[in-house]
Design an enzyme around this catalytic site. Structure first.
Site, PDB file in Angstrom:
ATOM      1  CD  GLU A 216      54.935 101.720  54.521  1.00 40.96           C
ATOM      2  OE1 GLU A 216      54.057 101.651  54.557  1.00 40.96           O
ATOM      3  OE2 GLU A 216      55.985 101.092  55.625  1.00 40.96           O
TER       4      GLU A 216
ATOM      5  CD  GLU B 182      57.293 103.522  57.758  1.00 44.22           C
ATOM      6  OE1 GLU B 182      56.648 102.958  58.432  1.00 44.22           O
ATOM      7  OE2 GLU B 182      57.335 105.437  56.898  1.00 44.22           O
TER       8      GLU B 182
END
Length: 487
Positions: free
Chosen positions: A204, A393
């Site tokens: 991320e 995720e």
């Protein structure tokens, strides 16, 4: 994630309560056969990988043990007012010492893979230079424990815990940090890829760059001007490319590598050909500093034009490095970034604002839009011809208050997961190359700026005693894995 009961027992409230009362240490040693998929339910493809995920600073604790150096999150969390409940990750849920118990939980759930991150300052306390053997030893033990349990290890090299020593020398504003990351990646590849065959570079970028260097709500807590922010963005994607090259050079044969990025996915508000094209245009631009440049080898014209004099400084060789070929792309998907409709005016799409009544999970930012699990991988595949995708995720925050019997009946999280998986199954059925799913998260843990006030785990952790108790969602996920289909 949860425990062993028959499907019939699961249909009753008593079944869930009985599960929570079972000693998971004993249950984890059992073997479960795959359930038959009920009529009307669609299974995922054979070989689909079901896993769960955590990150080092959120779960490990042991912040000062065995030679680990401080990270920017150690520094940030100690600053008054930075963390909602005033906590830190210094102890967290003590995964560093309790990893065997946590692996047993994964085995009980039937997890086939575990995505964990390696703490850069645990292996290189100063960020580069002399490695710390005791730091690497922990990951050796964890990997061996996973393999003994039949769980494939998927390692992430960076999940936001930059060594403080590198931050003191400029952090991600310094090109040297990207180069140090390449050296770190080379060392890890040389030590672990005899057993760890799947490696994610950086988790991320969008989150740690924007929240850590623009809004300042994450470590290191900076609010940079546009020019400095754009350079941080560039150094992050450059670090990814350098790591890919380092892993290719130093990893054992058969090692595979790719990024894990929270794709900013624009979804068509209504599914028409025109609106789908608008969603593609919007998604490409929304990801211009990250996925787009990594997978295309160029910054979009619109991104550079908008940046103007504040555009990042880069060379053609930088772009070649950033776009080094990857084996797969990990997508972290929780919610739509926005909904769009087609527009005849440039740039070809218009955003549809969400109404105040739009539902969300316990975290206000986690708006409900389970169709993102269909569109995010589909858009990535169509835009960038990605041949292999993992959902690295996906999960939800919930209130998670234990009932009188000690069970967390998180039906809202089950609802969220079920709907997300149904949309993901649609993508797989239509030929989108989704190869696996990692539920976020295995355990309740230190949730960054929220501290311990927000819970994402499917296993409840009593932070005072460190007792682990699977929630209803853990049992749900166990059933999903057994069926290879939404349960």
């Amino acid at each position: 994630m949860p425990f062993r009961l028959t499907r019939r027992a699961w249909m009753t409230g008593a079944g869930a309560a009985a599960l929570a009362a079972t000693a998971y240490g004993a249950a984890s040693t059992t073997t479960r056969t795959r359930s038959a998929v009920p009529r009307g339910a669609a299974a995922f493809p054979d070989g689909f990988r079901w896993g769960t995920a955590t990150s080092a600073y959120q779960v490990e604790g042991a912040a000062t043990e065995d030679g680990r150096g401080p990270s920017i999150w150690d520094t940030f969390a100690r600053q008054p007012g930075r963390i909602r409940d005033g906590s830190t990750g210094e102890t967290s849920v003590d995964h560093y010492h309790r990893y065997k118990e946590d692996v047993a939980l994964m085995k009980w759930m039937g997890a086939q893979a575990y995505r964990f991150s390696i703490a850069w300052p645990r292996v290189f306390p100063e960020g580069r230079g002399k490695p710390n053997p005791k730091g690497l030893d922990f990951y050796d033990r964890l990997v061996d424990e996973l393999l003994a349990a039949g769980i494939e290890p998927y390692a992430t090299l960076y999940h936001w815990d930059l060594p403080q020593a590198l931050q003191d020398r400029g952090g991600w504003e310094a090109r040297d940090t990207a180069e140090a990351f390449g050296d770190y990646a080379s060392y890890i590849a040389g030590k672990l890829t005899d057993r760890v065959k799947q490696v994610f570079t950086i988790n991320e970028m969008l989150s740690f760059v924007e929240h850590g260097h623009a809004s300042g709500i994450f470590a290191p807590g900076l609010k940079l001007d546009r020019a400095r922010l754009n350079q941080v963005r560039h150094h992050a994607v450059l670090a990814h490319g350098l790591a890919v090259q380092a892993i290719r050079a130093s990893g054992r044969r058969g090692t595979r590598v790719g990024p894990a990025e929270n794709i900013a996915a624009a979804l068509p508000a209504i599914e028409t050909v025109e609106n789908i094209r608008a969603a593609e245009l919007a998604t490409r631009e929304l990801n211009a500093p990250y996925l787009t440049v990594m997978l295309e080898g160029r910054y979009t014209d619109a991104y550079l034009a908008n940046a103007g004099a504040d555009a990042p400084r880069f060379t053609p060789q930088d772009l070649k490095t950033i776009s080094s070929e990857v084996d797969f792309v990990g997508l972290n998907v929780y919610a739509p970034s926005k909904y769009v409709l087609a527009s005849e005016a440039a740039p070809g799409f218009t955003e549809v604002p969400l109404q105040a009544s739009h539902p969300h999970m316990a975290s206000p930012w986690l708006t409900l839009g389970p169709e993102a699990l269909y569109w995010a991988p589909r858009l990535a595949a169509s835009l960038w011809k990605v041949k292999e995708i993992f959902i690295t995720e996906n999960g939800a925050s919930a209130a998670d208050e234990p009932a009188a019997d000690g069970t967390v009946y998180d039906v809202d999280r089950v609802m969220y997961l079920r709907n997300c998986l149904m949309h993901l199954q649609r993508a797989a059925a239509e030929g989108v190359p989704v190869r696996g799913y990692f539920l976020w998260s295995l355990l309740d843990n230190f949730e960054w700026a929220d501290g311990y006030a927000t819970r994402f785990g499917v296993v409840h952790v009593d932070y005072a005693t460190q007792k682990r108790t699977p929630k209803l969602s853990a049992s749900f996920y166990r059933e999903v894995i057994a069926r290879n289909a939404p349960a």
